[in-house]
Structures are given as C-alpha cells and as structure tokens.
Design a protein around this motif. Sequence first.
Motif, PDB file in Angstrom:
ATOM      1  N   LYS A  30       0.735  -1.294  -0.023  1.00  0.00           N
ATOM      2  CA  LYS A  30      -0.213   0.020  -0.154  1.00  0.00           C
ATOM      3  C   LYS A  30       0.726   1.413  -0.062  1.00  0.00           C
ATOM      4  CE  LYS A  30      -3.872  -1.717   1.048  1.00  0.00           C
ATOM      5  NZ  LYS A  30      -4.047  -2.900  -0.071  1.00  0.00           N
ATOM      6  N   GLY A  31       1.519   1.273   0.767  1.00  0.00           N
ATOM      7  CA  GLY A  31       2.761   2.492   1.112  1.00  0.00           C
ATOM      8  C   GLY A  31       3.217   3.306  -0.413  1.00  0.00           C
ATOM      9  N   GLY A  32       3.512   1.600  -1.319  1.00  0.00           N
ATOM     10  CA  GLY A  32       4.601   2.367  -2.507  1.00  0.00           C
ATOM     11  C   GLY A  32       5.483   2.501  -2.323  1.00  0.00           C
ATOM     12  N   SER A  33       5.964   3.280  -3.123  1.00  0.00           N
ATOM     13  CA  SER A  33       7.834   4.173  -2.912  1.00  0.00           C
ATOM     14  C   SER A  33       8.211   5.384  -2.935  1.00  0.00           C
ATOM     15  CB  SER A  33       8.326   3.354  -3.939  1.00  0.00           C
ATOM     16  OG  SER A  33       8.253   3.745  -5.193  1.00  0.00           O
ATOM     17  N   LEU A  34       8.625   5.646  -2.474  1.00  0.00           N
ATOM     18  CA  LEU A  34       9.284   7.656  -2.100  1.00  0.00           C
ATOM     19  C   LEU A  34      10.667   7.508  -2.019  1.00  0.00           C
ATOM     20  CD1 LEU A  34       8.934  10.541  -1.827  1.00  0.00           C
ATOM     21  CD2 LEU A  34       8.628   9.470   0.906  1.00  0.00           C
ATOM     22  N   THR A  83       4.142   7.188   5.674  1.00  0.00           N
ATOM     23  CA  THR A  83       2.453   6.454   6.917  1.00  0.00           C
ATOM     24  C   THR A  83       1.508   6.079   5.958  1.00  0.00           C
ATOM     25  OG1 THR A  83       3.686   8.711   7.877  1.00  0.00           O
ATOM     26  CG2 THR A  83       1.111   7.721   8.313  1.00  0.00           C
ATOM     27  N   VAL A  84       1.374   5.032   5.799  1.00  0.00           N
ATOM     28  CA  VAL A  84       0.039   4.276   5.391  1.00  0.00           C
ATOM     29  C   VAL A  84      -1.216   4.153   6.782  1.00  0.00           C
ATOM     30  CG1 VAL A  84      -0.577   2.390   4.890  1.00  0.00           C
ATOM     31  CG2 VAL A  84       0.823   3.171   4.139  1.00  0.00           C
ATOM     32  N   ASP A  85      -2.393   5.185   6.540  1.00  0.00           N
ATOM     33  CA  ASP A  85      -3.550   5.218   7.610  1.00  0.00           C
ATOM     34  C   ASP A  85      -3.190   5.160   8.980  1.00  0.00           C
ATOM     35  OD1 ASP A  85      -5.873   4.163   5.636  1.00  0.00           O
ATOM     36  OD2 ASP A  85      -4.790   1.859   6.367  1.00  0.00           O
ATOM     37  N   GLY A  86      -2.665   6.638   9.567  1.00  0.00           N
ATOM     38  CA  GLY A  86      -2.198   7.344   9.934  1.00  0.00           C
ATOM     39  C   GLY A  86      -0.057   6.698  10.731  1.00  0.00           C
ATOM     40  N   LYS A  87      -0.331   5.885  10.224  1.00  0.00           N
ATOM     41  CA  LYS A  87       0.689   4.722  10.803  1.00  0.00           C
ATOM     42  C   LYS A  87       2.454   4.514   9.520  1.00  0.00           C
ATOM     43  CE  LYS A  87       2.812  -0.248  12.150  1.00  0.00           C
ATOM     44  NZ  LYS A  87       2.738  -1.456  12.037  1.00  0.00           N
ATOM     45  N   VAL A  88       2.948   5.379  10.693  1.00  0.00           N
ATOM     46  CA  VAL A  88       4.365   4.754   9.741  1.00  0.00           C
ATOM     47  C   VAL A  88       5.392   4.037   9.159  1.00  0.00           C
ATOM     48  CG1 VAL A  88       7.145   6.438  10.001  1.00  0.00           C
ATOM     49  CG2 VAL A  88       4.987   7.711  10.852  1.00  0.00           C
ATOM     50  N   VAL A  89       5.838   3.771   8.353  1.00  0.00           N
ATOM     51  CA  VAL A  89       5.876   2.534   7.890  1.00  0.00           C
ATOM     52  C   VAL A  89       7.493   2.200   7.236  1.00  0.00           C
ATOM     53  CG1 VAL A  89       3.667   1.258   6.920  1.00  0.00           C
ATOM     54  CG2 VAL A  89       4.778   2.447   5.829  1.00  0.00           C
ATOM     55  N   ALA A  90       7.718   3.920   6.846  1.00  0.00           N
ATOM     56  CA  ALA A  90       9.282   3.671   6.688  1.00  0.00           C
ATOM     57  C   ALA A  90       9.983   5.202   6.479  1.00  0.00           C
ATOM     58  CB  ALA A  90       9.169   2.922   5.291  1.00  0.00           C
ATOM     59  N   THR A  91      11.245   5.142   7.357  1.00  0.00           N
ATOM     60  CA  THR A  91      11.658   5.884   7.042  1.00  0.00           C
ATOM     61  C   THR A  91      13.405   6.209   6.800  1.00  0.00           C
ATOM     62  OG1 THR A  91      11.462   8.333   8.375  1.00  0.00           O
ATOM     63  CG2 THR A  91      11.706   6.141   9.820  1.00  0.00           C
ATOM     64  N   LYS A  92      14.187   6.903   6.267  1.00  0.00           N
ATOM     65  CA  LYS A  92      15.327   6.221   6.220  1.00  0.00           C
ATOM     66  C   LYS A  92      16.325   8.583   6.001  1.00  0.00           C
ATOM     67  CE  LYS A  92      15.725   2.068   4.439  1.00  0.00           C
ATOM     68  NZ  LYS A  92      15.924   1.862   2.899  1.00  0.00           N
ATOM     69  N   VAL A 119      20.986  10.468  -1.957  1.00  0.00           N
ATOM     70  CA  VAL A 119      19.518   9.336  -2.720  1.00  0.00           C
ATOM     71  C   VAL A 119      18.837   9.224  -1.442  1.00  0.00           C
ATOM     72  CG1 VAL A 119      18.457   8.034  -4.152  1.00  0.00           C
ATOM     73  CG2 VAL A 119      20.296   9.204  -5.149  1.00  0.00           C
ATOM     74  N   VAL A 120      17.419   8.816  -1.294  1.00  0.00           N
ATOM     75  CA  VAL A 120      17.251   8.638   0.216  1.00  0.00           C
ATOM     76  C   VAL A 120      15.412   7.623  -0.365  1.00  0.00           C
ATOM     77  CG1 VAL A 120      15.737  10.638   0.711  1.00  0.00           C
ATOM     78  CG2 VAL A 120      16.485   8.940   2.527  1.00  0.00           C
ATOM     79  N   SER A 121      15.872   6.607   0.165  1.00  0.00           N
ATOM     80  CA  SER A 121      14.690   5.873  -1.132  1.00  0.00           C
ATOM     81  C   SER A 121      13.541   5.427   0.302  1.00  0.00           C
ATOM     82  CB  SER A 121      15.265   4.925  -1.615  1.00  0.00           C
ATOM     83  OG  SER A 121      14.008   4.148  -2.339  1.00  0.00           O
ATOM     84  N   CYS A 122      12.540   4.999   0.094  1.00  0.00           N
ATOM     85  CA  CYS A 122      11.575   4.538   1.183  1.00  0.00           C
ATOM     86  C   CYS A 122      10.810   3.415   0.619  1.00  0.00           C
ATOM     87  CB  CYS A 122      10.646   5.271   1.871  1.00  0.00           C
ATOM     88  SG  CYS A 122      11.597   6.257   3.328  1.00  0.00           S
ATOM     89  N   ILE A 123      10.417   2.532   1.533  1.00  0.00           N
ATOM     90  CA  ILE A 123       9.814   0.946   0.500  1.00  0.00           C
ATOM     91  C   ILE A 123       8.221   1.048   1.803  1.00  0.00           C
ATOM     92  CG2 ILE A 123       9.244  -1.189  -0.634  1.00  0.00           C
ATOM     93  CD1 ILE A 123      11.039  -1.099  -2.062  1.00  0.00           C
ATOM     94  N   GLY A 124       7.406   1.727   1.096  1.00  0.00           N
ATOM     95  CA  GLY A 124       6.449   1.375   2.633  1.00  0.00           C
ATOM     96  C   GLY A 124       5.320  -0.144   1.987  1.00  0.00           C
ATOM     97  N   THR A 125       4.758  -0.436   3.269  1.00  0.00           N
ATOM     98  CA  THR A 125       4.122  -1.848   3.226  1.00  0.00           C
ATOM     99  C   THR A 125       2.639  -1.850   2.570  1.00  0.00           C
ATOM    100  OG1 THR A 125       4.083  -2.043   5.340  1.00  0.00           O
ATOM    101  CG2 THR A 125       6.220  -3.148   4.569  1.00  0.00           C
TER     102      THR A 125
END
Length: 198
Positions: free
Chosen positions: A155-159, A175-184, A192-198
């Motif tokens: 759901k979080g996709g990528s950033l 943040t997915v549905d109010g919950k932080v799922v990835a941070t870098k 380069v900074v990259s986050c992938i959310g679940t």
Amino acid sequence: MSDPNPYQSYQQTQVEQPSNGLGITGFVLGLVGLLLSWIPFIGVIAWPLVILGLIFSVIGLIRVNKGRANNKGMAIAGIAVSAIGLLVCIAWAAVFGAAFNQVNNEMERVAKVEYEITGTATEVDITYGELGKSQQEKATSLPWTKQLENKGLIKGGSLMATSGAKGGTLTCKITVDGKVVATKTAEGALSVVSCIGT
C-alpha cells in the motif's frame, strides 16, 4: 456285480476364489493419498487418489458382504485412510481458500498514504506513488508532502528523493493509514534517500 450306470456323471462344482483386488486397491490408493495430502501443493494429487480409494474400498466391502471377497479388514482400513485423506484435502482447500480471499481483500482495500520529504536540501527530485505507477515532482524547498489513496499489496508504494549539487539532508517518510511504515535519512551533495512502504 457290476455298476448299472458305469458312466456316472460327476457334477463339477467350481469354488469361486475370493477376489480381493478392489479392497486392496482401495486401501493402497487411500494410503498413498493420505500420505500425499499433508504436503502443500503436492497434495492436489491426493484428491483423486483418496476419492478412488474410497470408491474401491466401498466396492470391496460390498464384495465381502456378498461373499465374493474375504478381506473385510483391508476394505474397512481403505475406507478409513481414504476418508481421513479426504478430510485433510478439504482442510487444505479451506486454508488456501481463506488465504486467497484475505490476499484478494487486502489488494482491493484502499489505504490513505502520506509521502513526506524533510531536510535542508534544495532542488530535490522526488519520485513517489504505487509500485509501477510512480509520479515525479521537483521541490525547491522542504518540507514536501503528498497524500494519495493506494491499492495493492504494498500500500505504501515507494518514495525516493535526490538532493541537488548544493547537498543538504534528506529524510523520507511514508505513513499508511496513520502509521509510519518507512523512514530513512541521507546527507550530502546528490544524495539519494529511498523508502518503500508496506
């Protein structure tokens, strides 16, 4: 004195040999099906084996009751192992069906997703969105945020963000549905900074 009927006709009575093949076949098929039914994915082979084992064992038991076979214990054992194997197959089918429905429901569920880039970098290139459906933007100052509604398993996709030649710090957060799922966090010129959310 001689026998008045020297050519006595002897009536030959044939004794029918017991035919135990169906009961034995049913037991063997049921046993092999039971053993295979416990193994995920390979257990699909067990379905026809336990069904045929059950059919042959029941026919074998009917033959025993009619006096055409004498392996009653083998036929009953064939019915038992085939029935247990069939129950295991049905249980696996229920488990896989529930898992498939859960995955399907999760893929269809829409989640509220927030993408956020913070830090001191300027001229930041940003790529964000669902996997396979990414979008690009350029930010001249931070913080940068974007809110979307995503579907799919991830759901979080990528950033991903890339700082300009002047450098600075970058922090991505999904943040997915109010919950932080990835941070870098990354720092420096062209970092380069990259986050992938679940």
